[in-house]
Design a protein around this motif. Sequence first.
Motif, PDB file in Angstrom:
ATOM      1  N   THR A 102       0.833  -1.207   0.000  1.00  0.00           N
ATOM      2  CA  THR A 102       0.000   0.000   0.000  1.00  0.00           C
ATOM      3  C   THR A 102       0.864   1.251   0.000  1.00  0.00           C
ATOM      4  N   ALA A 103       1.878   1.269   0.864  1.00  0.00           N
ATOM      5  CA  ALA A 103       2.748   2.442   0.955  1.00  0.00           C
ATOM      6  C   ALA A 103       3.555   2.631  -0.330  1.00  0.00           C
ATOM      7  N   GLY A 104       4.044   1.538  -0.888  1.00  0.00           N
ATOM      8  CA  GLY A 104       4.830   1.641  -2.112  1.00  0.00           C
ATOM      9  C   GLY A 104       4.018   2.156  -3.282  1.00  0.00           C
ATOM     10  N   LEU A 105       2.788   1.676  -3.406  1.00  0.00           N
ATOM     11  CA  LEU A 105       1.927   2.178  -4.477  1.00  0.00           C
ATOM     12  C   LEU A 105       1.612   3.648  -4.266  1.00  0.00           C
ATOM     13  N   ALA A 106       1.380   4.052  -3.023  1.00  0.00           N
ATOM     14  CA  ALA A 106       1.071   5.455  -2.740  1.00  0.00           C
ATOM     15  C   ALA A 106       2.224   6.359  -3.143  1.00  0.00           C
ATOM     16  N   LYS A 107       3.467   5.916  -2.912  1.00  0.00           N
ATOM     17  CA  LYS A 107       4.624   6.718  -3.307  1.00  0.00           C
ATOM     18  C   LYS A 107       4.688   6.917  -4.818  1.00  0.00           C
ATOM     19  N   LEU A 108       4.103   5.975  -5.553  1.00  0.00           N
ATOM     20  CA  LEU A 108       4.064   6.083  -7.020  1.00  0.00           C
ATOM     21  C   LEU A 108       2.819   6.815  -7.507  1.00  0.00           C
ATOM     22  N   GLY A 109       1.941   7.187  -6.581  1.00  0.00           N
ATOM     23  CA  GLY A 109       0.731   7.914  -6.945  1.00  0.00           C
ATOM     24  C   GLY A 109      -0.480   7.045  -7.192  1.00  0.00           C
ATOM     25  N   TYR A 110      -0.441   5.785  -6.712  1.00  0.00           N
ATOM     26  CA  TYR A 110      -1.542   4.861  -6.929  1.00  0.00           C
ATOM     27  C   TYR A 110      -2.131   4.405  -5.595  1.00  0.00           C
ATOM     28  N   ALA A 111      -3.319   3.855  -5.669  1.00  0.00           N
ATOM     29  CA  ALA A 111      -3.950   3.203  -4.527  1.00  0.00           C
ATOM     30  C   ALA A 111      -4.109   1.720  -4.836  1.00  0.00           C
ATOM     31  N   VAL A 112      -4.220   0.917  -3.795  1.00  0.00           N
ATOM     32  CA  VAL A 112      -4.409  -0.520  -3.995  1.00  0.00           C
ATOM     33  C   VAL A 112      -5.639  -0.792  -4.845  1.00  0.00           C
ATOM     34  N   ASP A 113      -6.684  -0.020  -4.666  1.00  0.00           N
ATOM     35  CA  ASP A 113      -7.912  -0.239  -5.440  1.00  0.00           C
ATOM     36  C   ASP A 113      -7.741   0.078  -6.920  1.00  0.00           C
ATOM     37  N   ASP A 114      -6.628   0.724  -7.292  1.00  0.00           N
ATOM     38  CA  ASP A 114      -6.347   0.986  -8.710  1.00  0.00           C
ATOM     39  C   ASP A 114      -5.879  -0.265  -9.438  1.00  0.00           C
ATOM     40  N   VAL A 115      -5.485  -1.292  -8.706  1.00  0.00           N
ATOM     41  CA  VAL A 115      -4.902  -2.486  -9.337  1.00  0.00           C
ATOM     42  C   VAL A 115      -5.984  -3.256 -10.077  1.00  0.00           C
ATOM     43  N   HIS A 116      -5.798  -3.386 -11.376  1.00  0.00           N
ATOM     44  CA  HIS A 116      -6.718  -4.109 -12.252  1.00  0.00           C
ATOM     45  C   HIS A 116      -6.375  -5.595 -12.291  1.00  0.00           C
ATOM     46  N   THR A 117      -5.062  -5.889 -12.405  1.00  0.00           N
ATOM     47  CA  THR A 117      -4.592  -7.263 -12.560  1.00  0.00           C
ATOM     48  C   THR A 117      -3.299  -7.443 -11.782  1.00  0.00           C
ATOM     49  N   ALA A 118      -3.196  -8.540 -11.056  1.00  0.00           N
ATOM     50  CA  ALA A 118      -1.946  -8.909 -10.396  1.00  0.00           C
ATOM     51  C   ALA A 118      -1.511 -10.258 -10.944  1.00  0.00           C
ATOM     52  N   VAL A 119      -0.370 -10.271 -11.616  1.00  0.00           N
ATOM     53  CA  VAL A 119       0.191 -11.520 -12.131  1.00  0.00           C
ATOM     54  C   VAL A 119       1.175 -12.057 -11.094  1.00  0.00           C
ATOM     55  N   ILE A 120       0.994 -13.297 -10.700  1.00  0.00           N
ATOM     56  CA  ILE A 120       1.847 -13.920  -9.695  1.00  0.00           C
ATOM     57  C   ILE A 120       2.849 -14.834 -10.405  1.00  0.00           C
ATOM     58  N   SER A 121       4.127 -14.514 -10.277  1.00  0.00           N
ATOM     59  CA  SER A 121       5.138 -15.329 -10.960  1.00  0.00           C
ATOM     60  C   SER A 121       5.104 -16.761 -10.447  1.00  0.00           C
ATOM     61  N   HIS A 122       4.938 -16.910  -9.126  1.00  0.00           N
ATOM     62  CA  HIS A 122       4.789 -18.218  -8.486  1.00  0.00           C
ATOM     63  C   HIS A 122       4.258 -17.963  -7.080  1.00  0.00           C
ATOM     64  N   LEU A 123       3.874 -19.012  -6.392  1.00  0.00           N
ATOM     65  CA  LEU A 123       3.076 -18.862  -5.186  1.00  0.00           C
ATOM     66  C   LEU A 123       3.869 -18.894  -3.881  1.00  0.00           C
ATOM     67  N   HIS A 124       5.171 -18.708  -3.917  1.00  0.00           N
ATOM     68  CA  HIS A 124       5.930 -18.618  -2.676  1.00  0.00           C
ATOM     69  C   HIS A 124       5.548 -17.350  -1.917  1.00  0.00           C
ATOM     70  N   GLN A 125       5.741 -17.387  -0.585  1.00  0.00           N
ATOM     71  CA  GLN A 125       5.148 -16.371   0.281  1.00  0.00           C
ATOM     72  C   GLN A 125       5.688 -14.957   0.058  1.00  0.00           C
ATOM     73  N   ASP A 126       6.869 -14.790  -0.512  1.00  0.00           N
ATOM     74  CA  ASP A 126       7.378 -13.444  -0.752  1.00  0.00           C
ATOM     75  C   ASP A 126       6.923 -12.877  -2.095  1.00  0.00           C
ATOM     76  N   HIS A 127       5.963 -13.539  -2.718  1.00  0.00           N
ATOM     77  CA  HIS A 127       5.384 -13.040  -3.969  1.00  0.00           C
ATOM     78  C   HIS A 127       3.867 -12.871  -3.867  1.00  0.00           C
ATOM     79  N   ILE A 128       3.282 -13.382  -2.807  1.00  0.00           N
ATOM     80  CA  ILE A 128       1.823 -13.337  -2.642  1.00  0.00           C
ATOM     81  C   ILE A 128       1.396 -12.500  -1.435  1.00  0.00           C
ATOM     82  N   GLY A 129       2.324 -11.737  -0.865  1.00  0.00           N
ATOM     83  CA  GLY A 129       2.030 -11.014   0.364  1.00  0.00           C
ATOM     84  C   GLY A 129       0.947  -9.963   0.251  1.00  0.00           C
ATOM     85  N   GLY A 130       0.737  -9.438  -0.939  1.00  0.00           N
ATOM     86  CA  GLY A 130      -0.276  -8.404  -1.111  1.00  0.00           C
ATOM     87  C   GLY A 130      -1.666  -8.931  -1.415  1.00  0.00           C
TER      88      GLY A 130
END
Length: 290
Positions: A102-130
């Motif tokens: 959330t904080a990282g997107l805000a620094k770029l000028g976006y909100a979490v609700d702006d996310v249309h699509t999230a592509v997950i490279s794989h399902l390990h826990q450091d890629h699915i945290g959001g």
Amino acid sequence: MTGANDAIKRVAVLSTGSVTIRPEHVGPTWKNTYFWLFTSSRWTAPRPVNVYVIEHREGLVLFDTGQDRASVTEANYFPGGLNGLVYSRLAKFDIGADETLTAGLAKLGYAVDDVHTAVISHLHQDHIGGLPLLGNANVVVSRDEWETLHKPLPEARGLLRSHIELPGLRWTRVVPEPLGDAGLAPFTEGHDLFGDGSIVLLPTAGHTPGSLSMLVRRPGHAPLLLVGDLTYDADLLAEGKLPGVGDKKQMRSAVAKVNSLRDSMPELAVLAAHDPGAAARLDAALGAEV
């Protein structure tokens, strides 16, 4: 120069904190994974936990979602017992309150609700945290990767189902299909995310059986290949050297394909999830005229 039919307005990267791992994890190493995991006494310097952000005309796209800060604030985030020991020896995370997705997107000028699509490279826990934040988004994963989630002993394979199979998420499980694009050889199959050729998902199994990479193409800009954990250092990948975790045969094939693609796309920037040089490499690619 950006063309009139450029579907992509912006590409950026944010990091949800940092992670330290074993040097053997980065590789290359001759050691068996479990051997180095339980015998290594060294850690790398902190490395990023990258999330790539693509502003497409169809909406905001994420490639991976980073590490959940709950993993460092909640004692029961990880499993206990032997599995918990493995997780504690595999990686150590440092995530500040201002380093969340959330904080990282805000620094770029976006909100979490702006996310249309999230592509997950794989399902390990450091890629699915959001994932807990993405109830309004389409979450894309390969069908092969999703199927690994339902095989025996998922936690022992790095898959925390309680943090993945969340109520309210909209999953799309994609299957590679013929691309009909000779410019992507040796990749002949993949998934064109929006049907316009600007974002193409390519199968790069090895780190996990269903790992995906994402090719981002824009007129007048260097192409970008986001590779998740296929490598932890793009220079090692360019040398054909493999990390210390994953299926060696599959990784060797995927790395060879990526390097062959680089031969046909000399400006291609390879961007990994935990490569300390990835942010600078992205900046250089975005600043280069092609």
